[in-house]
Design an enzyme around this catalytic site. Structure first.
Site, PDB file in Angstrom:
ATOM      1  CG  HIS A   1      40.571  14.086   3.369  1.00 14.38           C
ATOM      2  ND1 HIS A   1      40.293  13.169   2.314  1.00 14.38           N
ATOM      3  CD2 HIS A   1      39.867  13.736   4.389  1.00 14.38           C
ATOM      4  CE1 HIS A   1      39.147  12.696   2.672  1.00 14.38           C
ATOM      5  NE2 HIS A   1      39.140  12.990   3.966  1.00 14.38           N
TER       6      HIS A   1
ATOM      7  NE  ARG B   1      40.136  14.928   7.926  1.00 18.35           N
ATOM      8  CZ  ARG B   1      39.415  15.317   8.513  1.00 18.35           C
ATOM      9  NH1 ARG B   1      39.333  16.518   9.028  1.00 18.35           N
ATOM     10  NH2 ARG B   1      37.975  14.763   8.979  1.00 18.35           N
TER      11      ARG B   1
ATOM     12  CE  LYS C   1      38.889  12.454  11.043  1.00 15.82           C
ATOM     13  NZ  LYS C   1      37.589  13.091  11.761  1.00 15.82           N
TER      14      LYS C   1
ATOM     15  CG  ASP D   1      36.963   4.910   7.342  1.00 15.65           C
ATOM     16  OD1 ASP D   1      36.472   3.676   6.787  1.00 15.65           O
ATOM     17  OD2 ASP D   1      36.193   5.833   7.323  1.00 15.65           O
TER      18      ASP D   1
ATOM     19  CB  CYS E   1      36.259   3.896   2.853  1.00 13.55           C
ATOM     20  SG  CYS E   1      36.687   5.379   3.910  1.00 13.55           S
ATOM     21  CE1 TYR E   2      40.325   8.566   3.534  1.00 12.26           C
ATOM     22  CE2 TYR E   2      39.332   7.779   5.732  1.00 12.26           C
ATOM     23  CZ  TYR E   2      39.115   8.667   4.625  1.00 12.26           C
ATOM     24  OH  TYR E   2      38.592   9.846   4.843  1.00 12.26           O
TER      25      TYR E   2
ATOM     26  CG  ASP F   1      34.748   3.397   9.593  1.00 10.51           C
ATOM     27  OD1 ASP F   1      35.797   3.176  10.193  1.00 10.51           O
ATOM     28  OD2 ASP F   1      34.049   4.706   9.821  1.00 10.51           O
TER      29      ASP F   1
ATOM     30  CG  ASP G   1      28.904   1.692   4.090  1.00  3.24           C
ATOM     31  OD1 ASP G   1      29.655   1.733   3.169  1.00  3.24           O
ATOM     32  OD2 ASP G   1      29.103   2.037   5.131  1.00  3.24           O
TER      33      ASP G   1
ATOM     34  CG  HIS H   1      32.718   1.942   4.574  1.00  2.00           C
ATOM     35  ND1 HIS H   1      32.082   2.671   4.744  1.00  2.00           N
ATOM     36  CD2 HIS H   1      34.049   2.620   4.891  1.00  2.00           C
ATOM     37  CE1 HIS H   1      32.273   4.015   5.390  1.00  2.00           C
ATOM     38  NE2 HIS H   1      33.673   3.756   5.550  1.00  2.00           N
TER      39      HIS H   1
HETATM   40 ZN   LIG Z   1      35.190   5.155   5.569  1.00  2.00          ZN
END
Ligand SMILES: [Zn+2]
Length: 209
Positions: free
Chosen positions: A56, A99, A102, A105, A107-108, A160, A167, A170
């Protein structure tokens, strides 16, 4: 380690960070920690929360960063880690997934892309002759495209993916990922890749890594 207590690679990173920042980092205090983190690297190449868990992005960043602080990153299989993290950047969207299988996103952009400077440093220390001296080993322009076009909320803040709410979490990690995607290295080796208009460049990010 607390015998019988909860263990997690994120806690190892927090403990190593705090010990380093407060100047109490000693080999005795972290005896066995680096070897335990290395056991969290699984067959995929990334790191899970505990040995045997799915790889992850968040756990992998925490594990690798902790090993960098402990100066033990050589315990990892760096080649399989590199293969895992670069395979998490999505070919169509340009952003990273956390991952395998998935969705992308924002934040990654930090948790995954943030691994590349750490890996670059570790492979450079091993004398890898194939390393670029101007670019990280991911598509820096594609990641900027995802963050700038898909993750910005018109009212301010980042998110995201389109359709999700903005938020602080993110916003922080999209911007941190954008800094990595725009800036390679530091000092004489500093090299910028800014997608689109010059105003897209993050202000005050000369030495992000
Ligand atoms: Zn995220």
């Amino acid at each position: 380690m607390h015998v019988g207590g909860e263990v997690d690679v994120r806690s190892a990173y927090c403990a190593a960070s705090v010990a380093s920042l407060t100047n109490i980092l000693t080999p005795a205090l972290f005896a066995g920690t680096a070897e335990w983190i290395a056991r969290c690297q699984n067959w995929e190449g990334g790191i899970g929360g505990v040995p045997g868990m799915e790889a992850h992005g968040g756990y992998t960043f925490c594990g690798v960063a902790a090993l960098v602080i402990l100066k033990q990153e050589h315990l990892l299989n760096l080649r399989s880690l590199l293969h895992w993290v670069t395979s998490r950047q999505m070919r169509f969207e340009g952003g990273f997934q956390g991952r395998c299988n998935k969705l992308v996103d924002g934040c990654y952009s930090f948790w995954q892309a943030g691994l590349l400077p750490l890996l670059h440093r570790a492979l450079h220390a091993k004398g890898d002759p194939a390393l670029s001296m101007t670019h990280w080993m991911f598509d820096q322009s594609a990641l900027q495209e995802y963050i700038l076009l898909c993750c910005q909320c018109p009212a301010g803040g980042l998110l995201d993916k389109p359709g999700k709410s903005r938020d602080f979490y993110h916003t922080c990690y999209c911007l941190s990922g954008l800094a990595i995607a725009q800036h390679f290295g530091s000092g004489d080796l500093h090299h910028e890749v800014v997608l689109g208009a010059p105003k897209n460049r993050l202000v005050g990010a000369e030495r992000p890594c």
